[in-house]
Design a protein around this motif. Structure first.
Motif, short mmCIF file in Angstrom:
data_model
loop_
_atom_site.label_atom_id
_atom_site.label_comp_id
_atom_site.label_asym_id
_atom_site.label_seq_id
_atom_site.Cartn_x
_atom_site.Cartn_y
_atom_site.Cartn_z
N ALA A 33 0.82 -1.30 0.00
CA ALA A 33 0.16 -0.02 0.17
C ALA A 33 0.78 1.18 0.00
N LEU A 34 2.02 1.34 0.69
CA LEU A 34 2.75 2.31 0.89
C LEU A 34 3.68 2.61 -0.39
N ALA A 35 4.19 1.47 -0.92
CA ALA A 35 4.65 1.55 -2.26
C ALA A 35 3.73 2.25 -3.40
N ALA A 36 2.36 2.04 -3.22
CA ALA A 36 1.64 2.47 -4.48
C ALA A 36 1.00 3.78 -3.86
N ALA A 37 1.41 4.42 -2.71
CA ALA A 37 0.96 5.71 -2.28
C ALA A 37 1.77 6.74 -2.93
N GLY A 38 1.37 7.51 -3.97
CA GLY A 38 2.28 8.30 -4.46
C GLY A 38 2.88 9.60 -3.69
N TRP A 39 1.96 9.95 -2.91
CA TRP A 39 2.52 11.04 -2.29
C TRP A 39 3.45 10.64 -1.26
N TRP A 40 3.50 9.33 -0.47
CA TRP A 40 4.62 8.78 0.35
C TRP A 40 5.91 8.81 -0.52
N TYR A 47 2.04 -1.09 22.41
CA TYR A 47 0.58 -1.52 22.29
C TYR A 47 0.46 -0.91 20.64
N VAL A 48 1.37 -0.05 20.29
CA VAL A 48 0.93 0.49 18.86
C VAL A 48 2.07 -0.11 17.88
N MET A 49 3.50 -0.25 18.16
CA MET A 49 4.34 -0.76 17.18
C MET A 49 4.64 -2.06 17.71
N GLY A 50 4.32 -2.67 18.49
CA GLY A 50 4.89 -4.01 18.94
C GLY A 50 4.61 -5.26 18.34
N ARG A 51 4.90 -6.31 18.71
CA ARG A 51 4.84 -7.62 17.85
C ARG A 51 3.41 -8.03 17.54
N LEU A 52 2.25 -7.65 18.31
CA LEU A 52 0.93 -7.84 17.91
C LEU A 52 0.18 -6.33 17.50
N SER A 53 0.89 -5.45 16.99
CA SER A 53 0.24 -4.38 16.47
C SER A 53 -0.58 -4.55 15.29
N PRO A 54 -1.73 -3.99 15.23
CA PRO A 54 -2.66 -4.17 13.86
C PRO A 54 -2.26 -3.33 12.86
N PHE A 55 -1.14 -2.65 12.99
CA PHE A 55 -0.59 -1.48 12.04
C PHE A 55 0.70 -1.94 11.33
N TYR A 56 0.91 -1.74 10.07
CA TYR A 56 2.41 -1.48 9.34
C TYR A 56 2.79 0.04 9.27
N ILE A 57 3.55 -0.02 9.91
CA ILE A 57 4.29 1.37 10.31
C ILE A 57 5.82 1.54 9.39
N GLU A 58 5.79 2.95 8.50
CA GLU A 58 6.56 3.38 8.00
C GLU A 58 6.66 4.80 8.52
N ARG A 59 8.08 5.34 8.55
CA ARG A 59 8.43 6.73 9.08
C ARG A 59 9.78 7.25 8.60
N ALA A 60 9.35 8.61 8.49
CA ALA A 60 10.47 9.64 8.24
C ALA A 60 10.61 10.52 9.50
N PHE A 61 11.98 10.77 9.69
CA PHE A 61 12.16 11.91 10.85
C PHE A 61 13.02 12.84 10.38
N ARG A 62 12.94 13.92 11.14
CA ARG A 62 13.98 14.93 10.82
C ARG A 62 15.36 14.76 11.23
N ARG A 63 16.29 15.11 10.53
CA ARG A 63 17.81 14.63 10.80
C ARG A 63 18.27 15.35 12.21
N ASP A 64 17.56 16.51 12.55
CA ASP A 64 17.89 17.23 13.74
C ASP A 64 16.97 16.92 14.77
N PHE A 65 15.92 16.17 14.53
CA PHE A 65 14.89 15.82 15.50
C PHE A 65 13.82 16.81 15.88
N THR A 66 13.91 17.94 14.82
CA THR A 66 12.70 18.85 15.40
C THR A 66 11.40 18.28 14.69
N ARG A 67 10.30 18.91 15.18
CA ARG A 67 9.23 18.74 14.41
C ARG A 67 8.80 19.42 13.39
#
Length: 82
Positions: A14-21, A62-82
């Protein structure tokens, strides 16, 4: 275990097909850019991201763990700002 493997496969597809991502990753992530793809293994080592698997590194979360119902990909700022 197979259920979560199939959930992760479907999430990756799904994320490979998500053009915006894919556009975001291509335009903002990389060695010379401000964003890093994936998750940092540790805040003190933000460049170490290649082996991170959210189900394995935080198995009881509970969100990211072994039994999570989600698949998660993420990107973060190199300087950790929001």
């Amino acid at each position: 275990e197979e259920y979560f493997a199939s959930l992760d496969r479907a999430g990756r597809e799904a994320l490979a097909a998500a053009g915006w991502w894919q556009d975001f990753l291509r335009e903002h992530c990389g060695e010379e850019r401000d964003w890093v793809e994936n998750w940092p293994l540790h805040a003190k080592h933000p460049s170490v991201t290649q082996d991170y698997q959210h189900r394995e590194w935080a198995p009881l979360h509970y969100v990211m763990g072994r039994l999570s119902p989600f698949y998660i990909e993420r990107a973060f700022r190199r300087d950790f700002t929001r």
